[in-house]
Design a protein around this motif. Structure first.
Motif, mmCIF file in Angstrom:
data_model
loop_
_atom_site.group_PDB
_atom_site.id
_atom_site.type_symbol
_atom_site.label_atom_id
_atom_site.label_comp_id
_atom_site.label_asym_id
_atom_site.label_seq_id
_atom_site.Cartn_x
_atom_site.Cartn_y
_atom_site.Cartn_z
ATOM 1 N N MET A 185 0.835 -1.196 0.000
ATOM 2 C CA MET A 185 0.000 0.000 0.000
ATOM 3 C C MET A 185 0.872 1.249 0.000
ATOM 4 S SD MET A 185 -2.767 1.282 2.862
ATOM 5 C CE MET A 185 -1.516 1.441 4.110
ATOM 6 N N LYS A 186 0.508 2.199 -0.827
ATOM 7 C CA LYS A 186 1.196 3.482 -0.843
ATOM 8 C C LYS A 186 0.617 4.369 0.252
ATOM 9 C CE LYS A 186 3.683 2.643 -4.581
ATOM 10 N NZ LYS A 186 5.163 2.537 -4.549
ATOM 11 N N ILE A 187 1.482 4.883 1.098
ATOM 12 C CA ILE A 187 1.025 5.736 2.193
ATOM 13 C C ILE A 187 0.717 7.151 1.692
ATOM 14 C CG2 ILE A 187 1.559 6.650 4.488
ATOM 15 C CD1 ILE A 187 1.293 3.614 4.367
ATOM 16 N N ILE A 188 1.619 7.688 0.867
ATOM 17 C CA ILE A 188 1.442 9.058 0.359
ATOM 18 C C ILE A 188 1.609 9.089 -1.156
ATOM 19 C CG2 ILE A 188 2.185 11.470 0.502
ATOM 20 C CD1 ILE A 188 3.606 10.772 3.120
ATOM 21 N N SER A 189 0.711 9.784 -1.814
ATOM 22 C CA SER A 189 0.884 10.131 -3.222
ATOM 23 C C SER A 189 1.380 11.569 -3.277
ATOM 24 C CB SER A 189 -0.444 10.029 -3.986
ATOM 25 O OG SER A 189 -0.844 8.694 -4.147
ATOM 26 N N PHE A 190 2.585 11.742 -3.779
ATOM 27 C CA PHE A 190 3.142 13.079 -3.974
ATOM 28 C C PHE A 190 2.917 13.506 -5.425
ATOM 29 C CE2 PHE A 190 5.872 11.676 -0.395
ATOM 30 C CZ PHE A 190 5.661 12.737 0.471
ATOM 31 N N ALA A 191 2.287 14.641 -5.623
ATOM 32 C CA ALA A 191 2.112 15.186 -6.974
ATOM 33 C C ALA A 191 3.091 16.332 -7.164
ATOM 34 C CB ALA A 191 0.677 15.681 -7.160
ATOM 35 N N ILE A 192 3.827 16.282 -8.274
ATOM 36 C CA ILE A 192 4.775 17.356 -8.602
ATOM 37 C C ILE A 192 4.371 17.969 -9.942
ATOM 38 C CG2 ILE A 192 7.192 18.021 -8.810
ATOM 39 C CD1 ILE A 192 7.984 15.367 -7.584
ATOM 40 N N PRO A 193 3.580 19.033 -9.945
ATOM 41 C CA PRO A 193 3.276 19.712 -11.200
ATOM 42 C C PRO A 193 4.537 20.415 -11.715
ATOM 43 C CG PRO A 193 1.686 20.279 -9.475
ATOM 44 C CD PRO A 193 2.856 19.623 -8.801
ATOM 45 N N CYS A 194 4.880 20.173 -12.968
ATOM 46 C CA CYS A 194 6.124 20.715 -13.520
ATOM 47 C C CYS A 194 5.868 21.500 -14.809
ATOM 48 C CB CYS A 194 7.101 19.577 -13.844
ATOM 49 S SG CYS A 194 7.728 18.683 -12.414
ATOM 50 N N TYR A 195 6.438 22.684 -14.861
ATOM 51 C CA TYR A 195 6.437 23.450 -16.107
ATOM 52 C C TYR A 195 7.825 24.066 -16.268
ATOM 53 C CZ TYR A 195 5.520 26.873 -19.702
ATOM 54 O OH TYR A 195 5.576 27.611 -20.861
ATOM 55 N N ASN A 196 8.549 23.618 -17.282
ATOM 56 C CA ASN A 196 9.921 24.092 -17.536
ATOM 57 C C ASN A 196 10.760 24.007 -16.258
ATOM 58 O OD1 ASN A 196 9.104 24.583 -20.136
ATOM 59 N ND2 ASN A 196 9.026 26.805 -19.931
ATOM 60 N N SER A 197 10.779 22.832 -15.671
ATOM 61 C CA SER A 197 11.411 22.633 -14.360
ATOM 62 C C SER A 197 12.744 21.906 -14.431
ATOM 63 C CB SER A 197 10.451 21.839 -13.454
ATOM 64 O OG SER A 197 9.207 22.471 -13.318
ATOM 65 N N GLU A 198 13.339 21.811 -15.603
ATOM 66 C CA GLU A 198 14.543 20.992 -15.772
ATOM 67 C C GLU A 198 15.686 21.393 -14.831
ATOM 68 O OE1 GLU A 198 15.949 21.476 -19.776
ATOM 69 O OE2 GLU A 198 16.643 23.539 -19.457
ATOM 70 N N GLY A 199 15.730 22.656 -14.426
ATOM 71 C CA GLY A 199 16.856 23.139 -13.638
ATOM 72 C C GLY A 199 16.827 22.753 -12.171
ATOM 73 N N TYR A 200 15.677 22.310 -11.647
ATOM 74 C CA TYR A 200 15.603 22.060 -10.206
ATOM 75 C C TYR A 200 14.747 20.861 -9.796
ATOM 76 C CZ TYR A 200 12.070 25.505 -11.635
ATOM 77 O OH TYR A 200 11.121 26.206 -12.327
ATOM 78 N N MET A 201 14.026 20.258 -10.713
ATOM 79 C CA MET A 201 13.087 19.191 -10.350
ATOM 80 C C MET A 201 13.766 17.951 -9.770
ATOM 81 S SD MET A 201 12.036 18.006 -14.225
ATOM 82 C CE MET A 201 11.028 16.583 -13.788
#
Length: 333
Positions: A1-17
């Motif tokens: 079972m997954k305890i947490i679903s983390f959502a990471i919305p990304c727009y032009n995030s190559e430098g820090y994602m």
């Protein structure tokens, strides 16, 4: 079972994602990381897919047309399978030791069949060579609580997207849907479900690291002034969700908190419009207060004469310098 679903919305995030994703991977198989590529024009999608290939049981990539941050949050929630749902912006990160604490406590509550609607942790403003921790000393620690257990929030203290985990099935049942192509929707994400929250748990750990410093960041003062129409739109939406005064007798603490939050939103709108003191913005300032007054006069009076909002409505020569002094003291944005 997954305890947490983390959502990471990304727009032009190559430098820090990558830094963001790497800290979340410390949760191993107990977490689900949903990376939403929101129509990026750089290598965001390529980086996301490389992580998915390496961690297929943890990372899920969704590629979609650009719809803004709210759209990314919506899509993340639609695809979330974890017990709790948490949004992490791609330029932020989490504390690895704190993540392990959070997972351990959530597992305990789930095992005991006591999973709460809202799980709260601290967040940390991260600037170059400077940190400020936001804690919730007004909330009892390490116990299941209700609104009746919460004391008054301070002027500088309120729940942000950074500090909340909503139980996924609870959040889906609220039918929350954030507006697309607009900023500042995180206010709706936190505010809208609150009246339906029955149980909460506060773990006093510095979990979320909220980076402040990029010139193009949505909370940069000049950027916020340029997007004032979006701030006004979100504030009006929050007013329209319902009058907090209806909870005054049955859930006084909830009523007080929502009044506190609306006062903050109205203060932000007022100060930003006064900073850029054009005739157009003077009209917008009158209109937003008229909108609130027309919606409900009692609500207007409750918010207008709260200390924070009342201060912002003082003459510009007092309100604007006072706001900048407050920023230095409380180090917000």
């Amino acid at each position: 079972m997954k305890i947490i679903s983390f959502a990471i919305p990304c727009y032009n995030s190559e430098g820090y994602m990558s830094h963001c994703i790497d800290t979340l991977l410390a949760g191993k198989e107990e977490v689900e990381i949903i990376i939403i590529n929101d129509g990026s024009k750089d290598d965001t999608l390529k980086i996301a897919k490389s992580y998915q290939k390496k961690y297929p049981n943890i990372i899920k990539v969704i590629d979609k047309e650009n719809g803004g941050h709210g759209s990314g949050v919506n899509v993340g929630l639609e695809n979330a399978t974890g017990y709790y749902y948490k949004v992490v912006d791609s330029d932020d990160w989490v504390n690895v030791a704190s993540l392990k604490e959070v997972l351990a406590q959530m597992k305990k509550l789930i095992h005991e069949k006591k999973a709460v609607d809202l799980f709260i942790t601290n967040y940390v403003y991260e600037r170059e060579n400077e940190q400020r921790i936001v804690q919730y000393k007004n909330i009892p620690e390490n116990k299941i609580i209700t609104w009746q257990d919460i004391k008054k929030f301070k002027i500088s203290q309120y729940l942000l997207m950074h500090s909340v985990f909503y139980r996924t099935d609870f959040l889906k049942k609220t039918k929350i849907k954030l507006p697309e192509h607009t900023f500042y929707v995180d206010n709706i994400f936190v505010y809208y479900p609150l009246p339906k929250v029955k149980t909460m748990y506060y773990l006093n750990t510095n979990f979320y690291r909220y980076f402040i410093g990029r010139e193009d960041q949505s909370v940069n003062e000049r950027v916020m002034i340029g997007r004032i129409d979006q701030q006004l739109f979100i504030t009006k939406k929050m007013i329209e969700f319902g009058n907090p005064l209806k909870y005054k007798k049955i859930q006084k603490e909830l009523c007080t908190y929502q009044l506190h939050y609306l006062a903050i939103m109205m203060t932000i709108c007022t100060i930003l419009l006064k900073i850029d003191n054009t005739m157009e913005n003077k009209t917008k300032l009158k209109n937003i207060w008229y909108f609130l007054k027309s919606y409900d006069r009692d609500l207007y009076n409750q918010i207008r004469y709260r200390s924070l909002a009342f201060f912002s409505c003082l003459p510009r020569i007092i309100a604007v310098p006072g706001y900048h002094i407050a920023r230095k003291i409380y180090k917000f944005n």
